[in-house]
Design a protein around this motif. Structure first.
Motif, mmCIF file in Angstrom:
data_model
loop_
_atom_site.group_PDB
_atom_site.id
_atom_site.type_symbol
_atom_site.label_atom_id
_atom_site.label_comp_id
_atom_site.label_asym_id
_atom_site.label_seq_id
_atom_site.Cartn_x
_atom_site.Cartn_y
_atom_site.Cartn_z
ATOM 1 N N LEU A 207 0.729 -8.803 -12.472
ATOM 2 C CA LEU A 207 2.141 -8.504 -12.707
ATOM 3 C C LEU A 207 2.320 -7.613 -13.931
ATOM 4 O O LEU A 207 3.118 -6.672 -13.917
ATOM 5 C CB LEU A 207 2.943 -9.801 -12.851
ATOM 6 N N VAL A 208 1.567 -7.893 -14.969
ATOM 7 C CA VAL A 208 1.699 -7.078 -16.186
ATOM 8 C C VAL A 208 1.155 -5.663 -15.942
ATOM 9 O O VAL A 208 1.792 -4.663 -16.301
ATOM 10 C CB VAL A 208 0.986 -7.759 -17.377
ATOM 11 N N ARG A 209 0.003 -5.589 -15.291
ATOM 12 C CA ARG A 209 -0.567 -4.252 -15.003
ATOM 13 C C ARG A 209 0.335 -3.462 -14.050
ATOM 14 O O ARG A 209 0.489 -2.250 -14.194
ATOM 15 C CB ARG A 209 -1.961 -4.384 -14.390
ATOM 16 N N ALA A 210 0.903 -4.159 -13.062
ATOM 17 C CA ALA A 210 1.795 -3.472 -12.118
ATOM 18 C C ALA A 210 3.040 -2.971 -12.844
ATOM 19 O O ALA A 210 3.545 -1.873 -12.551
ATOM 20 C CB ALA A 210 2.167 -4.426 -10.983
ATOM 21 N N ALA A 211 3.531 -3.757 -13.797
ATOM 22 C CA ALA A 211 4.684 -3.313 -14.583
ATOM 23 C C ALA A 211 4.309 -2.067 -15.391
ATOM 24 O O ALA A 211 5.083 -1.106 -15.483
ATOM 25 C CB ALA A 211 5.148 -4.439 -15.503
ATOM 26 N N GLU A 212 3.130 -2.089 -15.968
ATOM 27 C CA GLU A 212 2.667 -0.917 -16.742
ATOM 28 C C GLU A 212 2.604 0.330 -15.848
ATOM 29 O O GLU A 212 2.966 1.429 -16.264
ATOM 30 C CB GLU A 212 1.268 -1.174 -17.312
ATOM 31 N N ALA A 213 2.128 0.127 -14.616
ATOM 32 C CA ALA A 213 1.923 1.260 -13.714
ATOM 33 C C ALA A 213 3.212 1.677 -13.011
ATOM 34 O O ALA A 213 3.229 2.691 -12.308
ATOM 35 C CB ALA A 213 0.866 0.889 -12.665
ATOM 36 N N GLY A 214 4.276 0.895 -13.173
ATOM 37 C CA GLY A 214 5.522 1.219 -12.476
ATOM 38 C C GLY A 214 5.448 0.937 -10.978
ATOM 39 O O GLY A 214 6.173 1.549 -10.191
ATOM 40 N N THR A 215 4.599 0.012 -10.590
ATOM 41 C CA THR A 215 4.468 -0.332 -9.170
ATOM 42 C C THR A 215 5.781 -0.942 -8.667
ATOM 43 O O THR A 215 6.353 -1.809 -9.329
ATOM 44 C CB THR A 215 3.329 -1.362 -8.989
ATOM 45 N N ALA A 216 6.236 -0.461 -7.541
ATOM 46 C CA ALA A 216 7.478 -0.981 -6.958
ATOM 47 C C ALA A 216 7.205 -1.434 -5.535
ATOM 48 O O ALA A 216 6.282 -0.948 -4.879
ATOM 49 C CB ALA A 216 8.556 0.097 -6.970
ATOM 50 N N GLY A 217 8.022 -2.385 -5.065
ATOM 51 C CA GLY A 217 7.897 -2.829 -3.680
ATOM 52 C C GLY A 217 7.899 -4.341 -3.578
ATOM 53 O O GLY A 217 8.051 -5.053 -4.574
ATOM 54 N N VAL A 218 7.733 -4.799 -2.350
ATOM 55 C CA VAL A 218 7.711 -6.238 -2.068
ATOM 56 C C VAL A 218 6.296 -6.599 -1.635
ATOM 57 O O VAL A 218 5.739 -5.962 -0.732
ATOM 58 C CB VAL A 218 8.710 -6.578 -0.944
ATOM 59 N N PHE A 219 5.709 -7.598 -2.294
ATOM 60 C CA PHE A 219 4.299 -7.918 -2.054
ATOM 61 C C PHE A 219 4.097 -9.422 -1.913
ATOM 62 O O PHE A 219 4.588 -10.186 -2.749
ATOM 63 C CB PHE A 219 3.432 -7.477 -3.251
ATOM 64 N N ASN A 220 3.331 -9.825 -0.906
ATOM 65 C CA ASN A 220 2.775 -11.180 -0.930
ATOM 66 C C ASN A 220 1.654 -11.175 -1.969
ATOM 67 O O ASN A 220 0.852 -10.228 -2.009
ATOM 68 C CB ASN A 220 2.170 -11.554 0.422
ATOM 69 N N ALA A 221 1.616 -12.203 -2.785
ATOM 70 C CA ALA A 221 0.563 -12.278 -3.804
ATOM 71 C C ALA A 221 -0.080 -13.651 -3.725
ATOM 72 O O ALA A 221 0.352 -14.601 -4.389
ATOM 73 C CB ALA A 221 1.153 -12.027 -5.188
ATOM 74 N N GLY A 222 -1.090 -13.742 -2.871
ATOM 75 C CA GLY A 222 -1.748 -15.025 -2.669
ATOM 76 C C GLY A 222 -3.236 -14.925 -2.943
ATOM 77 O O GLY A 222 -3.796 -13.833 -3.072
ATOM 78 N N GLY A 223 -3.866 -16.087 -2.997
ATOM 79 C CA GLY A 223 -5.317 -16.126 -3.104
ATOM 80 C C GLY A 223 -5.944 -15.814 -1.751
ATOM 81 O O GLY A 223 -5.252 -15.510 -0.778
ATOM 82 N N THR A 224 -7.263 -15.908 -1.710
ATOM 83 C CA THR A 224 -7.981 -15.625 -0.464
ATOM 84 C C THR A 224 -7.986 -16.885 0.408
ATOM 85 O O THR A 224 -8.497 -17.924 -0.025
ATOM 86 C CB THR A 224 -9.441 -15.228 -0.778
ATOM 87 N N PRO A 225 -7.414 -16.804 1.616
ATOM 88 C CA PRO A 225 -7.386 -18.009 2.456
ATOM 89 C C PRO A 225 -8.791 -18.456 2.865
ATOM 90 O O PRO A 225 -9.628 -17.630 3.251
ATOM 91 C CB PRO A 225 -6.593 -17.561 3.698
ATOM 92 N N VAL A 226 -9.041 -19.746 2.730
ATOM 93 C CA VAL A 226 -10.305 -20.335 3.209
ATOM 94 C C VAL A 226 -9.961 -21.635 3.933
ATOM 95 O O VAL A 226 -8.966 -22.274 3.619
ATOM 96 C CB VAL A 226 -11.297 -20.651 2.054
ATOM 97 N N PRO A 227 -10.793 -22.036 4.908
ATOM 98 C CA PRO A 227 -10.549 -23.337 5.539
ATOM 99 C C PRO A 227 -10.710 -24.473 4.511
ATOM 100 O O PRO A 227 -11.522 -24.348 3.573
ATOM 101 C CB PRO A 227 -11.639 -23.424 6.614
#
Ligand SMILES: NC(=O)c1ccc[n+]([C@@H]2O[C@H](COP(=O)([O-])OP(=O)(O)OC[C@H]3O[C@@H](n4cnc5c(N)ncnc54)[C@H](OP(=O)(O)O)[C@@H]3O)[C@@H](O)[C@H]2O)c1
Length: 348
Positions: A207-227
């Motif tokens: 989130l901090v790096r994306a703010a620095e880069a000016g990243t815009a948009g809607v994103f799912n931000a999850g871990g890697t799914p495992v059983p």
């Protein structure tokens, strides 16, 4: 850059503020409490107060980061900050989606209807409230100046729910020296249940790096799914960082556990992270491909589980009262093993 964190006294917000400070930014936090990271400026305010936020007159920020749940908090904040901040980062949730059943669903999946009211208390309104928060951010800042991060299940050191540290600490308990607390680990028979934890540190960092880069948009931000069984394997491996040997498992059928009042997901009398309802299997199996492409990196699950376990004394209670008490788990294991040793006689 100048960051304004609306929050900063709780788990994720605190980590975001700390990360921004570590990366050399100026950080102001606004909350009712005072437990913000060293180096952050604090504005004490209650966002339930309808008066204007008591922010320093004339101050501007490059980015606002908001972790709010109440639509009224966000509606007021975006109104006041639209002309005082370059961008708005809103921490949302996968609970905004109308369905939790589809594994691999991306950000185009249908949303719940937005909550009209400014506030809610019913936990069932959490998803609709976050939809309303997202709408307020997008209406005020537009899609080009906002980042909506729909976080998946957050884990890692400091998890206030105990969901992260229960399994590694439970596997590590074998050497505690008492046969009840160190006995076999009761686990649900849920081979196909997807589980995904995003480490709070990885989420904050992105989130901090994306703010620095000016990243815009809607994103799912999850871990890697495992059983779920793979999650347990990672927990067992993480436990080896805490103790030399780990307890064996005893697998119980889901129906058997439910019939004995064992709870799912979180809280007391639960097997944390377990979900029996197949219509929720998509919750921890969303696609975060867009966020990965936008720079989200995640550490190995075993590292998250190990660090969460090491953050506690081995005999301290699980946060949120999570999990099974040792005596209760012992009784269930004895009942299960006794039934297996002497199955009921077949009808003649
Ligand atoms: N845990 C998960 O697995 C998960 C999953 C998906 C998404 N999320 C999202 O992740 C975020 C978690 O954030 P978090 O851990 O920092 O926070 P949190 O536990 O949601 O706390 C909310 C923050 O807002 C502040 N706040 C609450 N009411 C306020 C008020 N009336 N006036 C001023 N400030 C107020 C609190 O500070 P004070 O109490 O000091 O005022 C606190 O800093 C949330 O957005 C949540 O929806 C969590």
């Amino acid at each position: 850059m100048r960051f304004l964190v609306l929050g900063g006294t709780a788990w994720l917000g605190h980590r975001i503020a700390a990360t921004a400070l570590e990366r050399g930014h100026d950080v102001t936090c606004l909350a009712r409490g005072s437990a913000v990271p060293d180096g952050a400026e604090l504005v004490v305010a209650d966002r339930d107060d309808p008066r204007e936020l008591p922010l320093p007159a004339g101050a501007h920020w490059d980015v606002v980061v908001d972790v709010a749940r109440q639509p009224g908090h966000v509606r007021r904040a975006v109104r006041e900050l639209r002309s005082r901040s370059g961008r708005y980062v809103f921490v949302s949730t996968g609970n905004v989606y109308a369905s939790q059943s589809d594994e691999g669903a991306d950000e185009t999946a249908k949303l719940l209807p937005a909550l009209v009211a400014d506030s809610f208390t019913d936990p069932d309104h959490y998803g609709p409230a976050k939809v309303a928060c997202e709408s307020a951010v997008l209406a005020a800042f537009g899609s080009g100046r906002s980042l909506i991060a729909r976080a998946g299940l957050i884990g890692g050191p400091g998890d206030p729910t105990g969901r992260t540290d229960y399994w590694p600490r439970r596997f590590a308990r074998e050497t505690a020296g008492d046969s009840i607390s160190g006995g076999p680990v009761l686990v649900p028979d849920a081979p196909d249940l997807p589980t995904a934890l995003i480490d709070v540190r990885d989420l904050a960092d992105w989130l901090v790096r994306a703010a620095e880069a000016g990243t815009a948009g809607v994103f799912n931000a999850g871990g890697t799914p495992v059983p779920f069984p793979a999650h347990l394997d990672a927990a067992r491996a993480a436990a080896r960082a805490v103790t030399r040997s780990t307890a064996p498992t005893v697998v119980a059928a889901e129906r058997w556990l439910l019939d004995r009042g064992v709870s799912e997901w979180a809280g007391p009398r639960s097997l944390p992270l377990w979900v029996s309802d197949r219509s929720w299997y998509g919750m921890n199996a969303r696609s975060s491909a867009a966020a990965r492409a936008a720079g989200l990196t995640v550490r190995p699950l075993e590292d998250t589980l190990r660090d969460a376990a090491l953050a506690h004394e081995s005999d301290s209670p699980f946060p949120g009262g999570a999990g099974l008490a040792p005596a209760h788990e012992h009784d269930l294991v004895v009942e299960l093993e006794t039934a297996r040793e002497s199955p009921p006689a077949a009808p003649q």
